[in-house]
Structure formats: structure tokens, C-alpha cells
Scaffold this motif. Structure first.
Motif, PDB file in Angstrom:
ATOM      1  N   THR A   8     -26.460-105.826  -5.413  1.00  0.00           N
ATOM      2  CA  THR A   8     -25.904-106.994  -4.708  1.00  0.00           C
ATOM      3  C   THR A   8     -25.444-106.631  -3.316  1.00  0.00           C
ATOM      4  OG1 THR A   8     -23.644-106.733  -5.574  1.00  0.00           O
ATOM      5  CG2 THR A   8     -25.171-108.121  -6.858  1.00  0.00           C
ATOM      6  N   TRP A   9     -24.974-105.412  -3.132  1.00  0.00           N
ATOM      7  CA  TRP A   9     -24.530-104.976  -1.810  1.00  0.00           C
ATOM      8  C   TRP A   9     -25.710-104.712  -0.881  1.00  0.00           C
ATOM      9  CZ3 TRP A   9     -20.060-101.065  -3.170  1.00  0.00           C
ATOM     10  CH2 TRP A   9     -18.962-101.784  -3.667  1.00  0.00           C
ATOM     11  N   LYS A  10     -26.863-104.343  -1.450  1.00  0.00           N
ATOM     12  CA  LYS A  10     -28.046-104.058  -0.642  1.00  0.00           C
ATOM     13  C   LYS A  10     -28.892-105.292  -0.358  1.00  0.00           C
ATOM     14  CE  LYS A  10     -29.717-100.742  -3.301  1.00  0.00           C
ATOM     15  NZ  LYS A  10     -30.622 -99.726  -3.832  1.00  0.00           N
ATOM     16  N   ASP A  11     -28.874-106.252  -1.274  1.00  0.00           N
ATOM     17  CA  ASP A  11     -29.835-107.353  -1.217  1.00  0.00           C
ATOM     18  C   ASP A  11     -29.140-108.697  -1.439  1.00  0.00           C
ATOM     19  OD1 ASP A  11     -31.923-109.170  -1.639  1.00  0.00           O
ATOM     20  OD2 ASP A  11     -33.048-107.832  -2.969  1.00  0.00           O
TER      21      ASP A  11
ATOM     22  N   ALA B 241     -30.322-111.706  -1.274  1.00  0.00           N
ATOM     23  CA  ALA B 241     -31.105-112.628  -2.109  1.00  0.00           C
ATOM     24  C   ALA B 241     -30.871-112.330  -3.597  1.00  0.00           C
ATOM     25  CB  ALA B 241     -32.590-112.528  -1.769  1.00  0.00           C
ATOM     26  N   TYR B 242     -30.846-111.044  -3.954  1.00  0.00           N
ATOM     27  CA  TYR B 242     -30.566-110.634  -5.332  1.00  0.00           C
ATOM     28  C   TYR B 242     -29.179-111.127  -5.739  1.00  0.00           C
ATOM     29  CZ  TYR B 242     -29.642-107.531  -9.327  1.00  0.00           C
ATOM     30  OH  TYR B 242     -29.318-107.040 -10.568  1.00  0.00           O
ATOM     31  N   LYS B 243     -28.214-110.934  -4.846  1.00  0.00           N
ATOM     32  CA  LYS B 243     -26.837-111.365  -5.119  1.00  0.00           C
ATOM     33  C   LYS B 243     -26.784-112.867  -5.391  1.00  0.00           C
ATOM     34  CE  LYS B 243     -22.432-111.885  -2.752  1.00  0.00           C
ATOM     35  NZ  LYS B 243     -21.701-111.607  -1.514  1.00  0.00           N
ATOM     36  N   GLN B 244     -27.453-113.651  -4.580  1.00  0.00           N
ATOM     37  CA  GLN B 244     -27.456-115.107  -4.769  1.00  0.00           C
ATOM     38  C   GLN B 244     -28.120-115.496  -6.079  1.00  0.00           C
ATOM     39  OE1 GLN B 244     -25.589-117.308  -3.108  1.00  0.00           O
ATOM     40  NE2 GLN B 244     -24.887-115.457  -2.079  1.00  0.00           N
ATOM     41  N   GLN B 245     -29.226-114.816  -6.420  1.00  0.00           N
ATOM     42  CA  GLN B 245     -29.883-115.078  -7.702  1.00  0.00           C
ATOM     43  C   GLN B 245     -28.946-114.752  -8.857  1.00  0.00           C
ATOM     44  OE1 GLN B 245     -33.444-112.724  -7.731  1.00  0.00           O
ATOM     45  NE2 GLN B 245     -34.454-113.980  -6.172  1.00  0.00           N
ATOM     46  N   LEU B 246     -28.253-113.624  -8.743  1.00  0.00           N
ATOM     47  CA  LEU B 246     -27.325-113.204  -9.792  1.00  0.00           C
ATOM     48  C   LEU B 246     -26.175-114.201  -9.945  1.00  0.00           C
ATOM     49  CD1 LEU B 246     -26.778-110.813 -11.780  1.00  0.00           C
ATOM     50  CD2 LEU B 246     -25.269-109.902 -10.010  1.00  0.00           C
ATOM     51  N   LEU B 247     -25.633-114.673  -8.827  1.00  0.00           N
ATOM     52  CA  LEU B 247     -24.551-115.659  -8.884  1.00  0.00           C
ATOM     53  C   LEU B 247     -25.033-116.988  -9.442  1.00  0.00           C
ATOM     54  CD1 LEU B 247     -22.804-114.889  -5.484  1.00  0.00           C
ATOM     55  CD2 LEU B 247     -21.839-114.504  -7.766  1.00  0.00           C
TER      56      LEU B 247
ATOM     57  N   GLU C  14     -17.242-113.157  -8.186  1.00  0.00           N
ATOM     58  CA  GLU C  14     -17.167-112.302  -7.007  1.00  0.00           C
ATOM     59  C   GLU C  14     -15.730-112.259  -6.503  1.00  0.00           C
ATOM     60  OE1 GLU C  14     -19.417-111.688  -2.736  1.00  0.00           O
ATOM     61  OE2 GLU C  14     -19.558-113.626  -3.738  1.00  0.00           O
ATOM     62  N   GLU C  15     -15.180-111.057  -6.454  1.00  0.00           N
ATOM     63  CA  GLU C  15     -13.826-110.900  -5.923  1.00  0.00           C
ATOM     64  C   GLU C  15     -13.836-111.116  -4.417  1.00  0.00           C
ATOM     65  OE1 GLU C  15     -12.353-107.051  -7.098  1.00  0.00           O
ATOM     66  OE2 GLU C  15     -11.816-107.782  -9.080  1.00  0.00           O
ATOM     67  N   ASN C  16     -12.663-111.452  -3.901  1.00  0.00           N
ATOM     68  CA  ASN C  16     -12.493-111.552  -2.454  1.00  0.00           C
ATOM     69  C   ASN C  16     -11.158-110.893  -2.118  1.00  0.00           C
ATOM     70  OD1 ASN C  16     -10.316-113.565  -2.463  1.00  0.00           O
ATOM     71  ND2 ASN C  16     -11.891-114.994  -3.175  1.00  0.00           N
TER      72      ASN C  16
ATOM     73  N   ASP D 176     -22.884 -97.520 -15.964  1.00  0.00           N
ATOM     74  CA  ASP D 176     -24.121 -97.302 -15.207  1.00  0.00           C
ATOM     75  C   ASP D 176     -24.772 -98.638 -14.851  1.00  0.00           C
ATOM     76  OD1 ASP D 176     -23.885 -94.523 -15.467  1.00  0.00           O
ATOM     77  OD2 ASP D 176     -25.249 -94.442 -17.195  1.00  0.00           O
ATOM     78  N   ILE D 177     -24.813 -99.533 -15.809  1.00  0.00           N
ATOM     79  CA  ILE D 177     -25.441-100.839 -15.604  1.00  0.00           C
ATOM     80  C   ILE D 177     -24.671-101.640 -14.564  1.00  0.00           C
ATOM     81  CG2 ILE D 177     -25.951-103.047 -16.736  1.00  0.00           C
ATOM     82  CD1 ILE D 177     -26.471-101.275 -19.298  1.00  0.00           C
ATOM     83  N   GLU D 178     -23.347-101.663 -14.710  1.00  0.00           N
ATOM     84  CA  GLU D 178     -22.518-102.390 -13.742  1.00  0.00           C
ATOM     85  C   GLU D 178     -22.665-101.810 -12.344  1.00  0.00           C
ATOM     86  OE1 GLU D 178     -18.668-102.097 -15.562  1.00  0.00           O
ATOM     87  OE2 GLU D 178     -19.039-103.787 -16.898  1.00  0.00           O
ATOM     88  N   THR D 179     -22.691-100.485 -12.253  1.00  0.00           N
ATOM     89  CA  THR D 179     -22.851 -99.825 -10.960  1.00  0.00           C
ATOM     90  C   THR D 179     -24.183-100.199 -10.324  1.00  0.00           C
ATOM     91  OG1 THR D 179     -21.438 -98.003 -11.650  1.00  0.00           O
ATOM     92  CG2 THR D 179     -22.915 -97.576  -9.795  1.00  0.00           C
ATOM     93  N   HIS D 180     -25.232-100.226 -11.120  1.00  0.00           N
ATOM     94  CA  HIS D 180     -26.560-100.611 -10.618  1.00  0.00           C
ATOM     95  C   HIS D 180     -26.549-102.036 -10.072  1.00  0.00           C
ATOM     96  CE1 HIS D 180     -30.925-101.006 -10.439  1.00  0.00           C
ATOM     97  NE2 HIS D 180     -30.753-102.181 -11.031  1.00  0.00           N
ATOM     98  N   ILE D 181     -25.979-102.952 -10.842  1.00  0.00           N
ATOM     99  CA  ILE D 181     -25.938-104.355 -10.419  1.00  0.00           C
ATOM    100  C   ILE D 181     -25.130-104.506  -9.130  1.00  0.00           C
ATOM    101  CG2 ILE D 181     -25.040-106.644 -11.038  1.00  0.00           C
ATOM    102  CD1 ILE D 181     -25.890-105.979 -13.943  1.00  0.00           C
ATOM    103  N   ILE D 182     -23.974-103.865  -9.059  1.00  0.00           N
ATOM    104  CA  ILE D 182     -23.140-103.957  -7.855  1.00  0.00           C
ATOM    105  C   ILE D 182     -23.884-103.402  -6.648  1.00  0.00           C
ATOM    106  CG2 ILE D 182     -21.042-103.075  -6.746  1.00  0.00           C
ATOM    107  CD1 ILE D 182     -19.758-103.230  -9.627  1.00  0.00           C
ATOM    108  N   ALA D 183     -24.511-102.236  -6.809  1.00  0.00           N
ATOM    109  CA  ALA D 183     -25.250-101.632  -5.692  1.00  0.00           C
ATOM    110  C   ALA D 183     -26.361-102.561  -5.209  1.00  0.00           C
ATOM    111  CB  ALA D 183     -25.825-100.284  -6.110  1.00  0.00           C
TER     112      ALA D 183
END
Length: 105
Positions: free
Chosen positions: A21-24, A26-32, A57-59, A12-19
Motif C-alpha cells: 500500500t505504501w508503494k502502490d 492503486a493497490y491501496k485504493q483497491q484494498l480499501l 487506515e490510521e491517520n 509477514d502477511i500484514e507487513t507485505h500488505i502494508i508495504a
């Protein structure tokens, strides 16, 4: 966030974080850039100073697989609950508490 972290599984936690990062972006950059502080803020926890958090982050040409911390079985077999937890089952615990416990022990 309406749900307490203790009511969420790791998935659940991983799913929340992934979602998020896909929506935001700025959030993704902060997380990275500073994953530990983002996770602490997002889930209202304080991780021990010795705990490190890495976000990869996978590519299209690189995949990552995470090997979980091996449970300390002390020569005994794992219970069904422990086996389910290792297989991504329904372990309910505060964010990374089992991970942190595994690092400290």
C-alpha cells in the motif's frame, strides 16, 4: 510471489500488505474498496462467504487497535505455542485460516 502463504506468519502477511500500500496507491485504493477480493487474489485463497474483511487506515489523530478472537480454551490453560500466537509469535498457517476457524467455531 515465491513464498507459499502457509510459510508466512500473520505478521509477514500484514507487513507485505502494508508495504504494497505504501508503494502502490492503486493497490491501496483497491484494498480499501474491496479488501476481501484483494487478499484472495494476492494470496491465492478463497475465504468463506461469511468472512468479512475490513481495512482501516490510521491517520495522525486516529489509532486503531485490533483485539484478536479469544481462543476457545475450554477451561484449560493456553499452551506456550498458543500464548506466543496470541502475542504475535510464530504461528504459521495459511492466510487467515486460524481467524476463519475461530469465526466458524
Amino acid at each position: 510471489m515465491s513464498e507459499q502463504p502457509s510459510q508466512r506468519t500473520r505478521k509477514d502477511i500484514e507487513t507485505h500488505i502494508i508495504a504494497q500500500t505504501w508503494k502502490d496507491e492503486a493497490y491501496k485504493q483497491q484494498l480499501l474498496n474491496n479488501p476481501k477480493s484483494v487478499i484472495e487474489r494476492e494470496f491465492g485463497v478463497q475465504l468463506p462467504s461469511e468472512v468479512k474483511v475490513q481495512i482501516l487506515e490510521e491517520n495522525p489523530t486516529t489509532l486503531y487497535f485490533v483485539l484478536p478472537v479469544r481462543p476457545n480454551s475450554s477451561g484449560s490453560e493456553l499452551s506456550n505455542e498458543q500464548l506466543e500466537a496470541v502475542a504475535g509469535g510464530t504461528v504459521v498457517a495459511p492466510i487467515v485460516s486460524q481467524f476463519v476457524t475461530g469465526l466458524i467455531n
